[in-house]
Design a protein around this motif. Sequence first.
Motif, short mmCIF file in Angstrom:
data_model
loop_
_atom_site.label_atom_id
_atom_site.label_comp_id
_atom_site.label_asym_id
_atom_site.label_seq_id
_atom_site.Cartn_x
_atom_site.Cartn_y
_atom_site.Cartn_z
N GLU A 77 0.80 -1.22 0.00
CA GLU A 77 0.00 0.00 0.00
C GLU A 77 0.84 1.27 0.00
O GLU A 77 0.51 2.25 -0.67
CB GLU A 77 -0.93 0.00 1.21
CG GLU A 77 -2.14 -0.88 1.01
CD GLU A 77 -3.03 -0.93 2.23
OE1 GLU A 77 -2.54 -0.70 3.34
OE2 GLU A 77 -4.23 -1.20 2.04
N VAL A 78 1.94 1.22 0.78
CA VAL A 78 2.73 2.44 0.91
C VAL A 78 3.44 2.76 -0.40
O VAL A 78 3.45 3.91 -0.86
CB VAL A 78 3.72 2.28 2.07
CG1 VAL A 78 4.70 3.42 2.08
CG2 VAL A 78 2.97 2.22 3.38
N LEU A 119 -13.23 3.69 4.69
CA LEU A 119 -12.70 3.32 3.37
C LEU A 119 -13.43 2.08 2.87
O LEU A 119 -13.59 1.11 3.61
CB LEU A 119 -11.21 3.02 3.48
CG LEU A 119 -10.24 4.17 3.25
CD1 LEU A 119 -8.86 3.77 3.71
CD2 LEU A 119 -10.22 4.57 1.81
N MET A 174 -11.21 15.36 8.58
CA MET A 174 -10.60 14.04 8.44
C MET A 174 -9.67 13.73 9.60
O MET A 174 -9.72 12.65 10.19
CB MET A 174 -9.82 13.98 7.13
CG MET A 174 -9.11 12.68 6.95
SD MET A 174 -7.97 12.73 5.58
CE MET A 174 -6.54 13.37 6.37
N VAL A 175 -8.80 14.70 9.93
CA VAL A 175 -7.85 14.45 11.02
C VAL A 175 -8.60 14.20 12.32
O VAL A 175 -8.30 13.25 13.05
CB VAL A 175 -6.88 15.65 11.14
CG1 VAL A 175 -6.07 15.54 12.40
CG2 VAL A 175 -5.97 15.71 9.95
N LEU A 206 -10.15 10.74 12.24
CA LEU A 206 -9.16 9.67 12.40
C LEU A 206 -8.67 9.59 13.83
O LEU A 206 -8.34 8.52 14.32
CB LEU A 206 -7.98 9.92 11.47
CG LEU A 206 -8.08 9.29 10.11
CD1 LEU A 206 -6.81 9.53 9.35
CD2 LEU A 206 -8.30 7.79 10.23
N LEU A 207 -8.59 10.74 14.48
CA LEU A 207 -8.05 10.72 15.83
C LEU A 207 -9.09 10.29 16.85
O LEU A 207 -8.77 9.62 17.82
CB LEU A 207 -7.49 12.09 16.19
CG LEU A 207 -6.43 12.59 15.19
CD1 LEU A 207 -5.88 13.92 15.61
CD2 LEU A 207 -5.31 11.58 15.05
N LEU A 208 -10.35 10.68 16.61
CA LEU A 208 -11.37 10.35 17.60
C LEU A 208 -12.00 8.99 17.35
O LEU A 208 -12.31 8.26 18.27
CB LEU A 208 -12.45 11.44 17.61
CG LEU A 208 -11.94 12.84 17.94
CD1 LEU A 208 -13.05 13.85 17.82
CD2 LEU A 208 -11.35 12.86 19.35
N PRO A 235 -11.08 6.14 14.74
CA PRO A 235 -10.24 5.72 13.62
C PRO A 235 -10.95 4.82 12.60
O PRO A 235 -10.46 4.69 11.48
CB PRO A 235 -9.10 4.97 14.29
CG PRO A 235 -9.13 5.38 15.69
CD PRO A 235 -10.52 5.75 16.02
N ARG A 284 -13.32 -2.49 5.67
CA ARG A 284 -12.06 -3.17 5.43
C ARG A 284 -10.96 -2.34 6.07
O ARG A 284 -10.32 -1.54 5.44
CB ARG A 284 -11.89 -3.22 3.93
CG ARG A 284 -10.74 -4.06 3.53
CD ARG A 284 -10.52 -3.90 2.08
NE ARG A 284 -9.41 -4.78 1.77
CZ ARG A 284 -8.87 -4.86 0.60
NH1 ARG A 284 -9.31 -4.14 -0.37
NH2 ARG A 284 -7.87 -5.67 0.39
N ILE A 285 -10.76 -2.54 7.36
CA ILE A 285 -9.89 -1.61 8.04
C ILE A 285 -9.04 -2.34 9.08
O ILE A 285 -9.49 -3.23 9.79
CB ILE A 285 -10.75 -0.51 8.67
CG1 ILE A 285 -10.64 0.73 7.81
CG2 ILE A 285 -10.35 -0.18 10.06
CD1 ILE A 285 -11.73 1.66 7.94
N MET A 335 -6.74 -1.37 12.20
CA MET A 335 -6.38 -0.22 13.02
C MET A 335 -5.80 -0.70 14.33
O MET A 335 -6.11 -1.77 14.83
CB MET A 335 -7.62 0.60 13.34
CG MET A 335 -8.05 1.47 12.23
SD MET A 335 -6.92 2.83 12.08
CE MET A 335 -7.40 3.37 10.47
N GLU A 336 -4.99 0.16 14.87
CA GLU A 336 -4.43 -0.13 16.17
C GLU A 336 -5.36 0.47 17.20
O GLU A 336 -5.80 1.58 17.07
CB GLU A 336 -3.07 0.53 16.26
CG GLU A 336 -2.25 0.04 17.41
CD GLU A 336 -0.94 0.79 17.44
OE1 GLU A 336 0.07 0.16 17.69
OE2 GLU A 336 -0.96 1.99 17.22
N GLU A 337 -5.67 -0.26 18.20
CA GLU A 337 -6.52 0.33 19.24
C GLU A 337 -5.73 0.53 20.52
O GLU A 337 -4.99 -0.33 20.94
CB GLU A 337 -7.70 -0.60 19.52
CG GLU A 337 -8.86 -0.35 18.57
CD GLU A 337 -9.40 1.07 18.66
OE1 GLU A 337 -9.43 1.76 17.64
OE2 GLU A 337 -9.76 1.49 19.74
#
Lengths: 368, 301
Positions: B95-96, B242, B281-282, B285-287, B289, B296-297, B299-301
């Motif tokens: 992806e990167v 997404l 968006m920020v 994502l911060l509040l 994620p 399809r995600i 994420m780190e919790e």
Amino acid sequence: MAISYLRRAYSSFAAHVFDIPPRLMAVLFFLILLLLPTCGLSSYYMWILIYANIIAIFALSWDLLVGRTGLISLGHALFFGIGGYSTALLFRHYGLPLWITIPVAVLLGALAGMIIGFPCLRVKGPYLALVTMAFPLIVSNIIKWSPLNPVFKGEIGIRASPFFPFLPIRQQRIAEYYLTLLLLFISAVIIYKIANSKTGIVFISILDDEVAAKACGINVTKYKIMSFIISSMFASLAGSIQAHFLKNANPSMFSLTLSFVPIIVTFLGGIGSIYGAIVGTYIYYILDKYVLIYLLPVLLRNFNLALPRGFEHAKLIIFTSIVLIFIIRWPRGIARYVTDKLQDLEEARDLDERGPRIWKRYKKKEKS
Amino acid sequence: MIEEIIIFGGIASGVYALLALGFTLIYGISGIVNLAHGSFYMLGAYLFSFITALSLLEPETMSNSILALVLAVILVAIIGSAIFRLAIHPIIGDEVAVMVVTVSLAIIFQQLILIIFGVSFLPVMWPKGSILTTSFRIFGVTVDYSRVLAFVASMILFIALSIFIKWTKIGKAMRAVSQDREAAMLMGINTERLYMLTMAISAMLAATAGILITTSTTRHAGVYMWLHPLALSFAIVILGGLGSIKGSLIGAFIIGYAEQTVAITVPEGGAIIGVVPLTVMVLVLLLRPKGLFGKRIEMEE
């Protein structure tokens, strides 16, 4: 006869060159850089070299964050711009001398790294890239916003003090060159030491496998923030040097194009290595400002040709295409290719096992 | 003022939904975060302007404009699938690297446009004298017919595409690939061709949105016009999650209304409009994620 002699000479030369240890190569490289101003370069070339020194620090900081820790940042210009703007603002509003403004800018950069780093750690991979890309866009929009013009001066930017205003222009360039080279050397040594210390190994373990690193009892969050802070410190150092060097801080310091420069440079030189970022920067600036601006037109003039109009814009296309080709076909970079030859098989394999996935897919096959 | 926010916000949101749909489609199906999405938008507007300028030799009519629109959209679709084949396909799955490659492509397109058309603005508008250049008043607000067209056309396209994905065979194949690529391959789906098709559709949607938005709002195309739609589309898509179509519609409405509110209420708001989607968006994502409807995600919790 002559050809066979040349070939033999080349092979013995190659054998000897590839026997030189990397550290000696680095020292030689810096020695060459030290001696460059004595060659009687015009002040335009000195300007290019000074600029390359500054961007090399910036690229190093990007490489530490992305190549070593694997936290992808597509908006590194944020820290660069924060460094530049904080020096310029300190100079304009408080009239502070540059030996105060630069350290303060570095500290502010570290603070910004911490502020941005904390929330960014909640997201990963493409999300992190998107968030980091968003921040400089937000900040540059706010800086250009007309109600804030009394503070930030909009598109024109803020004036900053030059480094050595008391010297004549030529001596000024040489002094600036040595100053930036010294700062680059110090930054490279510090980043090299960090990358090869225990902390650096932890960074690489996060890059390789975050879950495994966590399972080993490593406080991943702490180290990620550390990486962010160190990286943003050096990026804002580069930004504040640039503000003093160009005597100005303007919104282009936050531009996407600038964020893209370390990417071009590190992919050119080889991502995840300290020397790669530096070598890549010099290759980039020599190609960009010397070969394409000076050498190519002269060559073409011999054939009664001229560069087409709009070539200035085409240069970025050339470099971006190089990045594309490097990522798609040859992701290990130029400097890494040379060091693979320099180092023996063990170390080359060791290098292979480091580094982000970007080039890991292209692991070299073991030589038998 | 409130009427203005409601009407213009709604119209803008409809087109933004179309823009974001392309972005979310290609991510949901192939996992490509296409940062060149804004470039497709820009290419659409530029090609439309270029082709209408060519056909100006003949009397300027509505049918010419529509022909130009169709041609521009098809050309952008071809460009999109060519990009996928040449640049993205070799590195798909990383992806990167895909993001770096697509940003590079966006910069290449920007420079190409700079070389070919220069920094000056190009007019992007419907033919003079047609009904689309006139406007009407409703609740004390002057609304252009072109904006109404943009809203209606994008809603029709949005619904058509949702139906396409839900009911047709290709749509089913797309959903299958997004769920499990390998299993889908074993069922005889040519994933590579499907990805290329998705990329073409996504590019088409972006180009259509580009033409519809520029003809109804600014009416000119500039070199740096790709950044704002890109920011918009990833803000909307992250807000909605997404890969979620319903999410992108709702996200578009939230962002569209937020933007119009800022543009109308804040002094000099037009200049700062680009900040709104990114800030939203920020914050999201911060509040939260996962976005609002993310599927399809990881994420780190």
